[in-house]
Every structure is written in C-alpha cells, then in structure tokens.
Design a protein around this motif. Structure first.
Motif, mmCIF file in Angstrom:
data_model
loop_
_atom_site.group_PDB
_atom_site.id
_atom_site.type_symbol
_atom_site.label_atom_id
_atom_site.label_comp_id
_atom_site.label_asym_id
_atom_site.label_seq_id
_atom_site.Cartn_x
_atom_site.Cartn_y
_atom_site.Cartn_z
ATOM 1 N N GLU A 1 0.892 -1.183 -0.050
ATOM 2 C CA GLU A 1 0.006 0.143 0.065
ATOM 3 C C GLU A 1 0.812 1.225 -0.070
ATOM 4 O O GLU A 1 0.293 2.371 -0.250
ATOM 5 N N VAL A 2 1.882 1.021 0.546
ATOM 6 C CA VAL A 2 3.008 2.052 0.592
ATOM 7 C C VAL A 2 4.572 1.911 0.388
ATOM 8 O O VAL A 2 5.161 1.163 1.256
ATOM 9 N N ILE A 3 5.058 2.088 -0.716
ATOM 10 C CA ILE A 3 6.414 1.433 -1.105
ATOM 11 C C ILE A 3 7.179 2.721 -1.587
ATOM 12 O O ILE A 3 7.620 2.499 -2.681
ATOM 13 N N PRO A 4 7.495 3.580 -0.790
ATOM 14 C CA PRO A 4 8.231 4.594 -1.235
ATOM 15 C C PRO A 4 9.534 4.324 -1.829
ATOM 16 O O PRO A 4 10.517 5.053 -2.723
ATOM 17 N N PHE A 5 10.272 3.175 -1.165
ATOM 18 C CA PHE A 5 11.784 2.850 -1.388
ATOM 19 C C PHE A 5 11.349 1.560 -2.634
ATOM 20 O O PHE A 5 12.613 0.866 -2.835
#
Length: 508
Positions: free
Chosen positions: A431-435
């Motif tokens: 859901e949240v994979i900034p890297f």
C-alpha cells in the motif's frame, strides 16, 4: 524543385515509421486494457507534464493494470497494491532488470552503476559492497555521530537566521549532502551558506528531472539520433560536470589528500576493493567506482531533503498535528538536549508523521522502470516479453479503495486504532512502497529512514515555523514539480522560531 525532396523526407519518414509500427505482430493473447495509441508515438501524448497524475487518471478509467504503447515499446502500469505485489513479489525475478534508456547510457556510465546495471553477478557484487560497507547495521551505527553532528550544524544555522526567511530545502540539501559526503569521502563538501550548495542541488535536481523525462528516442529508436527534445545533449553536459567532480574525489583519495574522518570512508574502501572485489563479478573499475558514488550522491541526498521539506510543509498546514508532535518530543526527549537517533524508536507519533509523508509525497512517484525477461500472466492478462513495467507508487498510496480520505495528511492512520497500524514503508506492505520492493528495492532504505526521521524529529523539536511573505498556512502552495523525484513546485520559505533555550542549539 530542390526544396520539394526536403519537404518530403519528414512525411516519408513518418509514413515508413507508421507502416513499420503497424506491421508489428499483434499479440494473440489478451493484453491489459488501456487507451488507444496514436500513430507512431503511441500513448506518449497521454503522459502529460506530470505522468504520475496522468497515469493515475487513466487507471481510474481502465483499471489498476494497464497496457500502453509508447512508440515501439509495450509498457504495463501497476496502480494498485495487489497488482504491484504480483509484479514485485510473485514475479519479482522476471522483472529484476532495467529496460534500455538514455539516462543510464549518458548519465550513469553506460549501465555500469548499481541502479541501472542489468540483474546478474556484477549487480550483486555492487549491491553487496553497499550492503556491507555502507548500509549494514554496524556501518550505520559507526557513522551515527556524523549524521547527528550535521543535523546539529543545521539547527545552529536555522537558529542563527534571526528574522531572515530561509529556503529550507537548500539548507536541508547542505545537511544531507555533507552527512553523506563525510561517510563517502571523509569530509564535508559545503559550508553552511555555501553558494556551491545551490549549484550542486540544482545539478542533482536537473539529473533527477532528466532521468524522469520520457525521451522519445527511448521509445522510437529511429528518432534517437535527432534528440528532438534536447534531452541527450543536456544529459551529456550534466554527466561531464559530475564526472569532473568525481574524478577530483578519486584523485584526492589515491594521492592520500582526501578524507579526515576517524572512520574509513567509502571511497577509500572502494579503491581498496578495486583490485580484489569481495564478491561475485570480478574486479571494480574506476568507472564502476564513480558510477556507484554517483548513485549514492543522487539517491541519498535530494530524496531525503525533499521528503523532509514536504513533511515540514504538511506540519505547517496542520498546526494541531505539529502541537501533538511537540508534546511527544517534550515528554520523550525534553528541552535540555537535541533529539538523537537512539530516541527515534520511542517517538511513535513522529514515526507516523514520517510514514504519512512518505505516503502522500513518495520521493520517487513512478518506480524506476523494470523489464520483463519473459512473457508472463498477471491478473489473467498477457504481459509480453520485453515489456517495460512502471509502478505508480504515488497513485497506490492515494488509492481510495485502500485509504480513508486519502488526500488528507493524517498520521494517526498508522497508530494503534488507526486504519493501517501495522503497515511499514520497507517494501513488505504494498500500500505504501516509497523505496520500491523486491530485488531492486532501494539499497539505501535503512540510511534514508534514519536520516529522514532524525531530520524531521529535530526540526519538530527545535522550532516553530512561520511562512514567509505573510502566506497563510491554508494557502501554502503544495503543487509538485515532476522529475524522477517529487520536488515541490515552489520552495518552502520559512521563518524558523526557536522553541528551546539558546544553549541547546550551541551544545549540539
């Protein structure tokens, strides 16, 4: 008579390209849905000036798995957590390499870096060197004092600004660059108000912008030599500037003039490994050393500073959240010393603020492209061999099916009792994979998290913030400028107002 043939050439070229494009074999299997391509250029015009926004809008119409044709290239776009998980987890090995692109060729030493290197023994060697010598737990702890010292220098500079407004992003860039430079080179590269810092930041930002451009020549090879957008020319010029900078660094280290740290810096380690690389793939060359240093400078400086700038902008717009962060900081750390990295694990609300910043403002809104080594099937659709994969990290983190009020800055969603209390940003929760995620996840994720958390914690603890030029918080411009990293369209200009006793800033 002599002009007519010249006028005909572009038309004939366009006709030939159109014919060739449409003579390509049609895929017998079912491709994912997507907008109809234009002749020759395909769906390139659909990308607009902010591709992550345009692709999110298209996904709302065609679904979270889309197929585009950019010139001659098949492109698939993942715009939901479940689809991204299939690409980056289930089929990760098939999408472990990068497609050919002009940025890797002209700026990243022709694919001899870590970021764009083909998946294989040399990539594993470069990644192992970074993992062991720069980003291991021991290496991060060894250089903890460097990060804390540079953040203390930043607080003194901000406290000394008096009633003068400051461009926060520029000072953050100085801090992150010097912290990384001391680890990589053994010395700082900028003074507190160094004019060269602006020049370096501009170079880094320009490189990220150019790397994020959709270069027509990458998708229509027959037009590459024309450099219609002037991108290749800019890339070569910028590469020459960085190469000169890196040559100077290497020469200083080889002659023993570089470095002054009590710990051995990365450049010295790489030079020592040059003739005896510890891992698969053979020996390191000077070009590979420069390419690796280039990756680290680009990926490790502006990504962190821009994320922190977004965080402070959001806190200025949400004073009640900033007050809550102040309360936590005063209770856990107090007002008699600066926050340190050892405090970060106890600052649960601060960590939630950082997660929420990564969610709304991922430093890389579109993942670096990957390429399908073999054909495969995702969600019942055929993904052709050689397809380029783009993951819309920005859209996934704003998916209304996954997030309540996704456009609101709400750190409590990551706290116990919130909607996503157990979600992290380390590539395990899609859901949240900034890297990123999978094999090609950002190798510097541990350093990036420590640096961003420490900077946000320090800026929250030590200052109240007021916008320059009488701008009201609710009127602050939060528009984005697209590049490979997500920059603010307008820099954040603020008055830092110290909230601790003067001796705390001096003792840092």
């Amino acid at each position: 008579m002599t002009i007519l043939p010249l006028l005909l050439y572009p038309s004939l070229t366009a006709l030939l390209l159109y014919v060739l494009l449409n003579l390509r074999p049609r895929h017998p299997n079912r491709l994912p849905p997507g907008p109809s391509p234009w002749p020759i250029v395909g769906n390139l015009p659909h990308l607009g000036t902010t591709p992550h926004h345009s692709l999110a809008a298209l996904a709302a119409k065609y679904g979270p798995l889309m197929h585009l044709r950019l010139g001659f290239v098949d492109v698939v776009v993942a715009a939901s957590a479940s689809v991204a998980s299939q690409f980056l987890k289930t089929h990760d090995a098939n999408f472990a390499s990068r497609p050919p692109n002009s940025g890797a060729e002209h700026m990243a030493y022709n694919y001899q870096d870590l970021v764009f290197a083909p998946y294989g023994p040399r990539w594993r060697m470069l990644r192992k060197i970074c993992s062991v010598h720069l980003f291991s737990g021991k290496a991060l702890d060894d250089f903890r004092h460097v990060r804390q010292e540079e953040v203390a220098v930043l607080t003194r500079a901000l406290a000394g600004a008096g009633k003068s407004p400051v461009k926060l992003g520029q000072l953050l860039s100085v801090c992150t660059t010097n912290a990384l430079a001391r680890v990589m080179l053994g010395r700082r590269v900028f003074g507190e108000r160094d004019a060269k810092a602006d020049e370096f930041k501009d170079m880094v930002v320009e490189m990220m912008v150019l790397a994020g451009e959709f270069n027509i020549g990458d998708f229509i090879p027959a037009l590459d030599w024309l450099d219609l957008q002037g991108i290749t020319k800019k890339m070569k010029k910028l590469h020459a500037q960085f190469d000169s900078f890196l040559n100077t660094i290497l020469e200083e280290h080889k002659t023993g003039k570089g470095g002054s740290s009590s710990h051995r810096d990365l450049s010295s380690t790489l030079i020592a490994l040059k003739d005896d690389a510890d891992g698969e793939g053979g020996k390191l060359s000077d070009i590979e050393i420069k390419a690796l240093l280039l990756n680290l400078f680009i990926a490790g400086t502006d990504t962190s500073s821009s994320t922190v700038e977004w965080a402070i902008a959001e806190l200025i717009r949400c004073p009640q959240i900033l007050r809550q962060a102040h309360e936590e900081m005063d209770n856990v750390v107090g007002r008699e010393r600066l926050v340190t990295e050892s405090d970060l694990g106890k600052l649960t609300f601060l960590q939630a603020i950082v997660k929420e910043t990564f969610r709304l403002h991922p430093s890389t809104p579109l993942s670096l492209p990957r390429i399908a080594s073999e054909s495969c099937e995702i969600d019942g659709y055929f993904i052709p061999k050689g397809s380029t994969l783009l993951v819309n990290v920005w859209a996934i983190a704003r998916d209304p099916k996954m997030w309540t009020d996704p456009l609101e800055f709400r750190p409590t969603r990551f706290l116990p009792g919130g909607e996503k209390p157990n979600v992290d940003v380390k590539g395990n929760d899609f859901e949240v994979i900034p890297f990123g995620a999978g094999r090609r996840i950002c190798v510097g994720i541990s350093l990036g998290l420590r640096m961003v958390q420490l900077l946000v914690a320090t800026l929250v603890q030590t200052f109240d913030w007021e916008l320059a030029n009488g701008v009201l918080p609710e009127k602050l411009n939060m528009n984005e400028a697209f590049g490979l990293t997500l920059q603010r369209a307008e820099p954040l200009i603020v008055y830092p107002k110290p909230r601790l006793a003067p001796h705390v800033y001096e003792s840092g």
